[in-house]
Write an enzyme that holds these catalytic residues in place. Sequence first.
Site, mmCIF file in Angstrom:
data_model
loop_
_atom_site.group_PDB
_atom_site.id
_atom_site.type_symbol
_atom_site.label_atom_id
_atom_site.label_comp_id
_atom_site.label_asym_id
_atom_site.label_seq_id
_atom_site.Cartn_x
_atom_site.Cartn_y
_atom_site.Cartn_z
ATOM 1 N N HIS A 129 4.003 29.411 18.091
ATOM 2 C CA HIS A 129 3.957 29.469 17.082
ATOM 3 C C HIS A 129 3.586 30.748 16.354
ATOM 4 O O HIS A 129 2.625 30.606 16.490
ATOM 5 C CB HIS A 129 3.864 27.665 16.224
ATOM 6 C CG HIS A 129 4.946 27.637 15.379
ATOM 7 N ND1 HIS A 129 3.657 27.781 13.526
ATOM 8 C CD2 HIS A 129 5.435 26.821 14.799
ATOM 9 C CE1 HIS A 129 4.848 27.339 13.240
ATOM 10 N NE2 HIS A 129 5.901 26.461 13.200
ATOM 11 N N ASP A 188 -4.680 25.329 19.128
ATOM 12 C CA ASP A 188 -3.327 24.612 17.828
ATOM 13 C C ASP A 188 -2.933 23.665 18.690
ATOM 14 O O ASP A 188 -2.398 23.264 19.627
ATOM 15 C CB ASP A 188 -2.133 26.110 17.691
ATOM 16 C CG ASP A 188 -1.345 25.047 16.976
ATOM 17 O OD1 ASP A 188 -1.512 24.139 17.459
ATOM 18 O OD2 ASP A 188 -0.370 26.331 16.742
ATOM 19 N N GLN A 233 0.643 19.614 17.438
ATOM 20 C CA GLN A 233 1.871 19.253 18.579
ATOM 21 C C GLN A 233 1.520 17.953 19.822
ATOM 22 O O GLN A 233 2.122 17.171 19.678
ATOM 23 C CB GLN A 233 3.183 20.344 19.865
ATOM 24 C CG GLN A 233 3.950 20.700 18.825
ATOM 25 C CD GLN A 233 5.226 20.283 17.954
ATOM 26 O OE1 GLN A 233 4.626 19.032 18.437
ATOM 27 N NE2 GLN A 233 5.341 20.424 16.758
ATOM 28 N N LYS A 269 2.826 15.656 10.878
ATOM 29 C CA LYS A 269 3.218 15.620 12.256
ATOM 30 C C LYS A 269 3.157 14.448 13.168
ATOM 31 O O LYS A 269 3.568 13.977 13.794
ATOM 32 C CB LYS A 269 3.492 17.125 13.036
ATOM 33 C CG LYS A 269 4.455 18.355 12.849
ATOM 34 C CD LYS A 269 3.303 18.869 13.920
ATOM 35 C CE LYS A 269 3.535 20.567 13.540
ATOM 36 N NZ LYS A 269 5.087 20.885 12.658
ATOM 37 N N CYS A 300 10.455 28.872 15.041
ATOM 38 C CA CYS A 300 9.039 29.966 14.309
ATOM 39 C C CYS A 300 8.368 29.951 15.767
ATOM 40 O O CYS A 300 7.084 29.718 15.803
ATOM 41 C CB CYS A 300 8.034 28.610 13.636
ATOM 42 S SG CYS A 300 8.467 27.969 11.960
HETATM 43 C C1 LIG Z 1 2.381 24.488 17.944
HETATM 44 C C2 LIG Z 1 2.391 24.418 15.883
HETATM 45 N N1 LIG Z 1 1.856 24.804 15.417
HETATM 46 C C3 LIG Z 1 2.212 25.468 14.198
HETATM 47 C C4 LIG Z 1 2.506 24.702 13.428
HETATM 48 C C5 LIG Z 1 2.072 24.859 12.283
HETATM 49 O O1 LIG Z 1 2.209 23.289 11.143
HETATM 50 P P1 LIG Z 1 1.895 23.511 9.889
HETATM 51 O O2 LIG Z 1 3.143 23.654 9.812
HETATM 52 O O3 LIG Z 1 1.792 22.276 9.383
HETATM 53 O O4 LIG Z 1 1.229 24.586 9.484
HETATM 54 C C6 LIG Z 1 3.569 23.940 14.196
HETATM 55 C C7 LIG Z 1 4.789 23.143 13.576
HETATM 56 O O5 LIG Z 1 5.215 23.432 13.336
HETATM 57 C C8 LIG Z 1 3.755 23.420 15.189
HETATM 58 O O6 LIG Z 1 4.433 23.109 15.872
#
Ligand SMILES: Cc1ncc(COP(=O)(O)O)c(C=O)c1O
Lengths: 414, 147
Positions: free
Chosen positions: A127, A205, A208, A231, A371
């Site tokens: 992301h 990270d 997900q 999420k 993203c």
């Molecule tokens: C794999 C991953 N990392 C990071 C994020 C970013 O999360 P947040 O927007 O809650 O900061 C997302 C959200 O779409 C994600 O799917």
Amino acid sequence: MQSTESSFENLRKDFPILTRTVRDNKPLVYLDNASTTQKPNQVIDAITDYYQNHNANIHRAVYALAEESTEAYENARDKIANFVNIKNRQELIFVRGTTEAINLVAYAWGRPHINEGDIIVTTEYEHHSNIVPWQLLTQEKHAKLEYIGMDDNGELILDDLDKYLATGKVKLVTFSLMSNVLGTITDAKKIIEKCKAAGVPTLVDGAQAVPHMKVDLDTLGCDFFAFSGHKMLAPTGVGILWVRKSVLQTMSPFHGGGDMIREVHKYETTWNDLPYKFEAGTPNIADVIGFGAAIDYLTKIGMDNVRQHEIELTKYAMEKFSKIPGLQVYGTKDISKRGGVISFNFADVHPHDVADIIDKEGISLRSGHHCAQVLMERLNVAATSRASFYIYNTKDDIDALIDSLNKVAKVFKL
Amino acid sequence: MSSGADIYHEMIVDYSRNPVNFGEIEDHDVTFHDANPLCGDSIDIDMKIDDQKVSDIKFHGKGCAICMACTSVLTEIAKGKSLDEIKNIDKSDVLSELGLEHLQAVRIKCALLSLKVLKGALYTYLGSHLENTDAIDKLKAEAENLY
Ligand SMILES: Cc1ncc(COP(=O)(O)O)c(C=O)c1O
């Protein structure tokens, strides 16, 4: 709770939004859970109860309300620590979400530790929040950002990691535990083993992964771990950064202000204990408490049941998709290696048009680059459509999606 | 608000499959690129200018059906026009041609990306052929505030 489809069907009543209709009175079919999930009454009620009955700032006052709110806030920390098996609550820092967590690490750990010529390794399926902070840091420090490549099956090519580790210049390896586009579940154990052998810290990270499967930070063995509440049934604006204590102790503060200090004098300040050193200012108290309620909710269902339910749905959807001519699914077909996220393209129809047409049938489906533009480049597509499932989704939702895709085929004369 | 059935009419679908003026002009006098971060639509417009007129125009890139259809229509409108006439092309000229006057806010960016690119190409050309800079700044601001 029994892992039967009927018990999952039953919990839909906890989600008031699922009873509403959209567009021309179409029942809502919400399939954008990788982006954010809906909230059950239990979470909404916890937030309301906090504001109606307990609202006060935390860690500051001795009166009854302040004591109640502080206790509720710190209780939520314990619940979350327990949920992902964090043994030391001092290592768990409340932030706004995964994005802030990763930026905090890039700033408070990265700036004192990364020097000219160092290498930070990320992956092709990250992301943007696990790419851009590292671009900013490596540019500032004249360091280098490298990528672990992805094969055509949507899995990481770990030979790339070996190659970078062999340079002896790698200072951090960062990767997501589950791709938000392909649903690939990363072989974290193997990556972390390799990094440990090379003495390189790892950031995972978990945005997900944590909402969809059991994650145990005590055995995972990474050094930094980030995830977002929204999420996983919790409100927006609250997330977690976990940092191993021995690493956390080497980090400088992120934000300066109230709560993160022990003593402030005119020209110098001493820092508060962990984790408060990293929680400056009045935090998002109500939503942290809401996060605690979401954890209770998921704990009651059981994360193994959540995963099983999503495997059922994914299997069902993949089978149905495979019968639609011209529909291409990205990533591995091996359900055991992927979460409930399916990215696809439908013949030559742009994902934006797919999403627009099926929205008229009440279906919320994501289209775009999610993203993850580096991944889109790797897949050689401008965008994909993405369906992503959660506990309240049913096979009926997938049938509705399939029906609406037939409408797309009709409009575009496929 | 248009419903899905309204906006995805025959003409849009046809243009998206068979865009007109699609391709590149090797010896262009000006080229310009822009993209929409939201949906990944990405358009380049090449123009050949003779006698203060657009003697040829082509576009390439990727986009949704709305974007491709609107870009096709826009290039048809622009071809043969004087630079002054190009300056005055308005969003309603494109939208009305395809019956998209009531497009939802989230899709308007798809429809108007190409007009933004065309205006960008125009001020780039005028900038390199020395016109008064006030007029160029005005065009630039206009392109930036299109949606
Ligand atoms: C794999 C991953 N990392 C990071 C994020 C970013 O999360 P947040 O927007 O809650 O900061 C997302 C959200 O779409 C994600 O799917």
